[in-house]
Design an enzyme around this catalytic site. Structure first.
Site, PDB file in Angstrom:
ATOM      1  N   THR A 142      22.141  15.230  11.968  1.00  0.00           N
ATOM      2  CA  THR A 142      21.137  15.218  10.870  1.00  0.00           C
ATOM      3  C   THR A 142      19.787  15.617  10.928  1.00  0.00           C
ATOM      4  O   THR A 142      19.120  15.938  10.263  1.00  0.00           O
ATOM      5  CB  THR A 142      21.175  13.626   9.986  1.00  0.00           C
ATOM      6  OG1 THR A 142      20.791  12.922  11.482  1.00  0.00           O
ATOM      7  CG2 THR A 142      22.309  13.331   9.817  1.00  0.00           C
ATOM      8  N   ASP A 143      19.514  15.636  12.204  1.00  0.00           N
ATOM      9  CA  ASP A 143      18.129  15.903  12.734  1.00  0.00           C
ATOM     10  C   ASP A 143      17.621  17.428  12.126  1.00  0.00           C
ATOM     11  O   ASP A 143      16.473  17.436  11.911  1.00  0.00           O
ATOM     12  CB  ASP A 143      17.980  15.766  14.239  1.00  0.00           C
ATOM     13  CG  ASP A 143      17.723  14.334  14.372  1.00  0.00           C
ATOM     14  OD1 ASP A 143      17.194  13.507  13.755  1.00  0.00           O
ATOM     15  OD2 ASP A 143      18.277  13.802  15.522  1.00  0.00           O
TER      16      ASP A 143
ATOM     17  N   THR B 102      26.584  13.461  15.034  1.00  0.00           N
ATOM     18  CA  THR B 102      26.902  12.193  15.025  1.00  0.00           C
ATOM     19  C   THR B 102      28.197  12.001  14.659  1.00  0.00           C
ATOM     20  O   THR B 102      29.222  11.206  15.220  1.00  0.00           O
ATOM     21  CB  THR B 102      25.878  11.388  14.131  1.00  0.00           C
ATOM     22  OG1 THR B 102      24.707  11.337  14.875  1.00  0.00           O
ATOM     23  CG2 THR B 102      26.366   9.742  14.281  1.00  0.00           C
TER      24      THR B 102
ATOM     25  N   SER C 135      22.367  17.622  16.814  1.00  0.00           N
ATOM     26  CA  SER C 135      21.735  18.899  16.155  1.00  0.00           C
ATOM     27  C   SER C 135      20.447  19.522  16.894  1.00  0.00           C
ATOM     28  O   SER C 135      19.661  20.313  16.235  1.00  0.00           O
ATOM     29  CB  SER C 135      21.553  18.571  14.694  1.00  0.00           C
ATOM     30  OG  SER C 135      20.575  17.576  14.379  1.00  0.00           O
TER      31      SER C 135
END
Lengths: 161, 161, 161, 161
Positions: free
Chosen positions: D84-85, D11, D55
């Protein structure tokens, strides 16, 4: 269409002092440059600087320099960025000394460097005005566009109307 | 002066997806609200939402809803925020279906949420236009203001002219 | 984890003057509030204000107030936002007057209100420091974290190192 | 001190699509470059790109490339920006494949291009961490710094803790 942007100083161009231990703002390069980069305008333009002053310090000598620059230039459309405290005085001065040109004066309540600044939207109103009016001196502030003889300011709120 | 701002979606109102694992943008509340907070305008206004769509998905049914809202409202001045891909189609549609009102369509190339967005300055051009034109449908983009029949777009650069 | 943020003034909290005809900055509410809204932190915190001063005007009386607040509070972790001109003096003062607490001092070269401000990233370095150090007084500036006895400043560039 | 910043996408680096008629984000140049310009850091650094991926699309092949880059470089301190995932998966992978280096992984919930982004403050926490930890793999997110084995995520709020 070609526009000439004229810097005179005022809140819109205030920067944080580069010197350490500084309290007062300093005037930087024209904020108009950065705003037009975002707009990617489809008109031609140039940006010139007449002075870099708080508008309380603008004198009739400075106003004469603005009028001279406009009168001696071949272009017909001008946007003047200016401090708000004496914006109306400058508009009235130019009304007397500039003929057959479109001049729109604008400025900002917060420096363009602030993320919550009104500079970009105020400049947008001035630019549109140059598309639509016949010759004359106009002030474009707070979303209203008025001729130099009609524009007023609410000194309590700071808003032009 | 009173302005009615009409949200239809488009890049100006795109937000980052709230869902995790999302790729596409989502449409949020009208960016106009946040821009007008910065401007602190001296005109009255209201903001209404007709739809929240990418302009490629705007249909004549949506356009009929915009025209209906304008025709049935007592106000005379409207700013429509709209995606750029079909902005000219909507302008031409409104030209046919709205009479005796001032309607200015604008939008943005980058969402208002981006710090390098053109949204505020584009909206400024639309607001000024409502001060100055007689009734009709106008597009205000990239610093130029044209009637619905005169506005064109350079599909290579994305600029309206 | 719980953090206590202490406002003392300094560049980070400078706002544009609300009065018309103003030249100097004024100090506003803690910029930390706005930065933490963006971060959405997973730690608990509170924000308190000891003073709102340019750091050239911070006195030992103010420093005693900071030390008193920290010594009398049950919490163990503190981030002090402070002007840069006397940041090192305050760090050395707290070294003498605060024991068995984690105190990290930070600040900014440009007010948080500027879109090109360093405030958010500087504050990030201070927050991470409170996660990792044992008790003591630290300065976190320009990407380096040093104890009050090791931190130095290059007065030419303004950078701490 | 010298830091190596490694871009992997996520992101933090998402940009608006340059193509017209686009819906999904595209990955741009490392946002780290723009954040460090604001910080004007007093440490040396370089920025390298291993991949530009959401990700969810990061594979063990990509993770092996990150580990290889770190293991074969003479530097000791690394900040990896990452979606972040799967940030925790990558942290655990690097725990197995990188020894005797300081590696801190961070990212953002909103692209750095958004004015309300958390990118700068998150990056600040990662930079401070490289000053203070011994060798190992760390995640710095939402104001907390944890080793790859201790970091957890609240999937409802998105917060790491």
């Amino acid at each position: 269409m070609k526009l000439v942007f004229i810097q005179t100083g005022g809140t819109i161009d205030k920067e944080y002092p580069h010197t350490t231990k500084g309290w007062a703002f300093e005037f930087g390069a024209p904020a108009v440059t950065r705003i037009l980069e975002k707009l990617n305008p489809s008109f031609e333009y140039e940006i010139v600087s007449v002075c870099k002053k708080d508008s309380l310090e603008i004198t009739d000598h400075d106003r004469a320099n603005i009028a001279k620059l406009i009168n001696e230039s071949p272009e017909s459309k001008y946007v003047v960025t200016h401090g708000t405290d004496t914006m109306i005085e400058t508009a009235k001065y130019l009304e007397q000394h500039v003929k057959n040109k479109i001049v729109v004066i604008t400025g900002a309540m917060l420096p363009e460097r602030f993320y919550n600044s009104d500079a970009a939207i105020q400049l947008g109103t001035a630019i549109a005005t140059t598309n639509l009016v016949k010759s004359g001196i106009y002030v474009a502030m707070h979303g209203v566009v008025k001729s130099s003889s009609d524009i007023k300011r609410n000194l309590k709120t700071g808003q032009f109307f």
